[in-house]
Design a protein around this motif. Sequence first.
Motif, short mmCIF file in Angstrom:
data_model
loop_
_atom_site.label_atom_id
_atom_site.label_comp_id
_atom_site.label_asym_id
_atom_site.label_seq_id
_atom_site.Cartn_x
_atom_site.Cartn_y
_atom_site.Cartn_z
N GLY A 255 1.07 -1.29 0.04
CA GLY A 255 -0.18 -0.07 0.15
C GLY A 255 0.88 1.03 0.00
O GLY A 255 0.43 2.37 -0.85
N VAL A 256 1.77 0.96 1.01
CA VAL A 256 2.47 2.55 0.88
C VAL A 256 3.71 2.34 -0.84
O VAL A 256 3.67 3.64 -1.32
CB VAL A 256 3.92 2.55 1.70
CG1 VAL A 256 4.92 3.16 2.19
CG2 VAL A 256 3.62 2.31 2.65
N TYR A 257 4.20 1.32 -1.11
CA TYR A 257 4.45 1.45 -2.86
C TYR A 257 3.62 1.94 -3.25
O TYR A 257 3.96 3.25 -4.84
CB TYR A 257 4.97 0.18 -2.43
CG TYR A 257 5.58 -0.05 -3.95
CD1 TYR A 257 6.94 0.59 -4.66
CD2 TYR A 257 4.88 -0.91 -5.45
CE1 TYR A 257 7.41 0.04 -6.20
CE2 TYR A 257 4.94 -0.51 -6.20
CZ TYR A 257 6.54 -0.49 -6.56
OH TYR A 257 7.14 -0.74 -8.38
N ALA A 258 2.37 1.33 -3.67
CA ALA A 258 1.53 2.00 -4.30
C ALA A 258 1.05 3.62 -4.33
O ALA A 258 0.73 4.46 -5.26
CB ALA A 258 -0.25 0.96 -4.19
N LEU A 259 0.89 4.13 -2.78
CA LEU A 259 0.93 5.71 -2.58
C LEU A 259 1.90 6.44 -3.42
O LEU A 259 1.65 7.35 -4.53
CB LEU A 259 0.76 5.71 -1.48
CG LEU A 259 -0.93 5.18 -0.89
CD1 LEU A 259 -0.50 5.73 0.77
CD2 LEU A 259 -1.92 6.63 -0.85
N LEU A 260 3.43 5.97 -2.86
CA LEU A 260 4.26 6.57 -3.42
C LEU A 260 4.25 6.61 -4.89
O LEU A 260 4.64 7.84 -5.60
CB LEU A 260 5.26 5.90 -3.06
CG LEU A 260 5.88 5.79 -2.26
CD1 LEU A 260 7.15 5.26 -0.84
CD2 LEU A 260 6.24 7.42 -1.38
N LYS A 261 3.89 5.50 -5.43
CA LYS A 261 3.85 5.19 -7.30
C LYS A 261 2.84 6.09 -7.56
O LYS A 261 3.04 6.71 -8.87
CB LYS A 261 3.84 3.98 -7.98
CG LYS A 261 4.69 3.56 -9.10
CD LYS A 261 3.92 2.27 -9.25
CE LYS A 261 4.78 1.65 -10.35
NZ LYS A 261 6.84 1.74 -10.79
N PHE A 262 1.84 6.01 -7.00
CA PHE A 262 0.59 6.80 -8.46
C PHE A 262 0.79 8.25 -7.90
O PHE A 262 0.75 9.14 -8.67
CB PHE A 262 -0.34 6.71 -8.02
CG PHE A 262 -0.99 5.09 -8.45
CD1 PHE A 262 -1.48 5.17 -9.94
CD2 PHE A 262 -0.83 3.57 -8.16
CE1 PHE A 262 -1.83 3.67 -11.09
CE2 PHE A 262 -1.73 2.71 -8.29
CZ PHE A 262 -2.07 2.36 -9.90
N GLY A 263 0.88 8.47 -6.53
CA GLY A 263 1.49 9.86 -6.25
C GLY A 263 2.44 10.81 -6.46
O GLY A 263 2.15 11.94 -7.41
N ASP A 264 3.67 10.14 -7.07
CA ASP A 264 4.80 10.65 -8.23
C ASP A 264 4.08 10.97 -9.42
O ASP A 264 4.15 12.10 -10.04
CB ASP A 264 5.13 9.63 -8.18
CG ASP A 264 6.89 10.43 -9.65
OD1 ASP A 264 7.29 10.76 -8.50
OD2 ASP A 264 6.94 9.60 -9.90
N LEU A 265 3.23 9.90 -10.24
CA LEU A 265 3.06 10.61 -11.10
C LEU A 265 1.58 11.53 -11.55
O LEU A 265 2.42 12.01 -12.21
CB LEU A 265 2.05 9.05 -11.56
CG LEU A 265 2.84 8.11 -12.06
CD1 LEU A 265 1.76 5.92 -12.75
CD2 LEU A 265 3.80 8.13 -13.54
N LEU A 266 0.77 11.57 -9.82
CA LEU A 266 0.18 12.29 -9.71
C LEU A 266 0.60 14.66 -9.80
O LEU A 266 0.36 15.42 -10.30
CB LEU A 266 -0.92 12.27 -8.86
CG LEU A 266 -1.54 13.43 -8.33
CD1 LEU A 266 -3.28 13.67 -9.87
CD2 LEU A 266 -2.82 13.37 -7.14
N VAL A 267 1.79 14.13 -9.45
CA VAL A 267 2.66 15.70 -8.92
C VAL A 267 3.54 15.83 -10.18
O VAL A 267 3.14 16.94 -10.47
CB VAL A 267 3.53 14.50 -7.91
CG1 VAL A 267 4.26 16.14 -7.33
CG2 VAL A 267 2.57 15.07 -7.04
N GLY A 291 1.04 -7.66 -9.22
CA GLY A 291 2.32 -7.11 -8.02
C GLY A 291 1.98 -6.37 -6.58
O GLY A 291 2.32 -6.47 -5.32
N VAL A 292 1.23 -5.72 -7.27
CA VAL A 292 0.14 -5.10 -5.65
C VAL A 292 -1.18 -5.32 -6.02
O VAL A 292 -1.36 -5.80 -4.63
CB VAL A 292 0.24 -3.59 -6.98
CG1 VAL A 292 -0.28 -2.52 -5.48
CG2 VAL A 292 2.12 -3.00 -6.59
N ALA A 293 -1.92 -4.79 -6.59
CA ALA A 293 -3.69 -5.23 -6.25
C ALA A 293 -3.83 -6.73 -5.79
O ALA A 293 -4.70 -6.94 -4.30
CB ALA A 293 -4.37 -4.55 -7.66
#
Length: 394
Positions: A255-267, A291-293
């Motif tokens: 979950g932390v990994y997914a937040l970082l990944k999608f948050g970075d794309l959004l920013v 690998g995540v969901a």
Amino acid sequence: MKVRIQLPEFLRMGTLPIVLIVLMVVAFVVAMVRYVLGIGAISDLSYSYPWGFWISFDLFTGVVISSGGFIMAGTVYILGIKEFQPLLRPSILTAFLGYIMVAVALLVDLGQPLRIWYMMIHWNHTSVLLEIGICVMSYLTVLAVEFAPVVLERFPRLHKVAHLIHRFIMPFVIFGVVLSTLHQSSLGSLLLIQPTKLHALWWTPILPVLFFTSAISVGMSMIIFESSLSSRYFQRGLEIHLLEKLAKAIPVALGVYALLKFGDLLVAGEFDLLFSSGMMSVLFWAEILLGVAAPIIWFSNKKNRTTSSGLLTGAVITLLGLILNRFNVSWFAVEHPDPFFYVPTFMGNVDYFPTIPEVAVSLGIFSAGIMAFGLLAKYFPVFEDESHATHAGD
């Protein structure tokens, strides 16, 4: 009168050891051809495409699946959570063999393998590769020290040496955790130099953070995977009560990994690339869904965390998904521009596909790792119950 012929033990091997030995022999022959005739004789690699299957599978994948060693060592020794002690030795052994396999694979992949030691005398202080090389060699030494008591306990006369290492193991553990943390993240740092080559869905300034975060999930999954297979192969009990706790932590780490990944794309304002990048979008979503969901959903179910089949299935799904990530960032999502726009000019728009000998080398090295784990687990007290039995017989 029937005459029974008793075959030697090494001739009474099962199917799996025979297959592993065949793969190892094939890999050895191919490697010798490579050393005699050059790397071009067995691979499709070139100046225009220097990174291929070996780097993606042997290096990027080999390093990340070895992350369980520093996770378990830090958990038991530094955090003091002694209940995970039964998982410590197998995890250290897996990490040790994993890093050895990485080193052996690099000896085949390097254009001038006899010069691998040059790094120690010709330092490039601005190169991430220098840090990676030093970390690999240093962490291999630390893992050898951490695993040494397992070997020494096999011999009664060397028990005192094993106890001495145990007494002073903490500095090595701390050093090993630092080294592994640096190495897992620095592989991401290595990719920071190619913002024009690595697709924007994967290239980001926080690649080192993403690499380290994903390594946590892979490490815990690898511990579950190794424990499940060794339990079945060696017909020993499975520490489900401990593996359940690891399985419960995997969705949090992912979950932390997914937040970082999608948050970075959004920013970065690149969210639209998720659905407009053709095959790159397909690879990205395959990596995320597999690998995540999928692991988050799977391990959120208590039944899947408390059964041997559920644990193994979830671990395999997690490993496959995040290994696909390593293939994406090091191979599938890397572009090779036209030489008109790129310097030096030998970097052309070329195609690459791994040859059978390339795959054979990797399979042989991987088989050697499995064989070494099996032999060490059979003849040395790798598992905690065997270690207690050894001490009881002192």
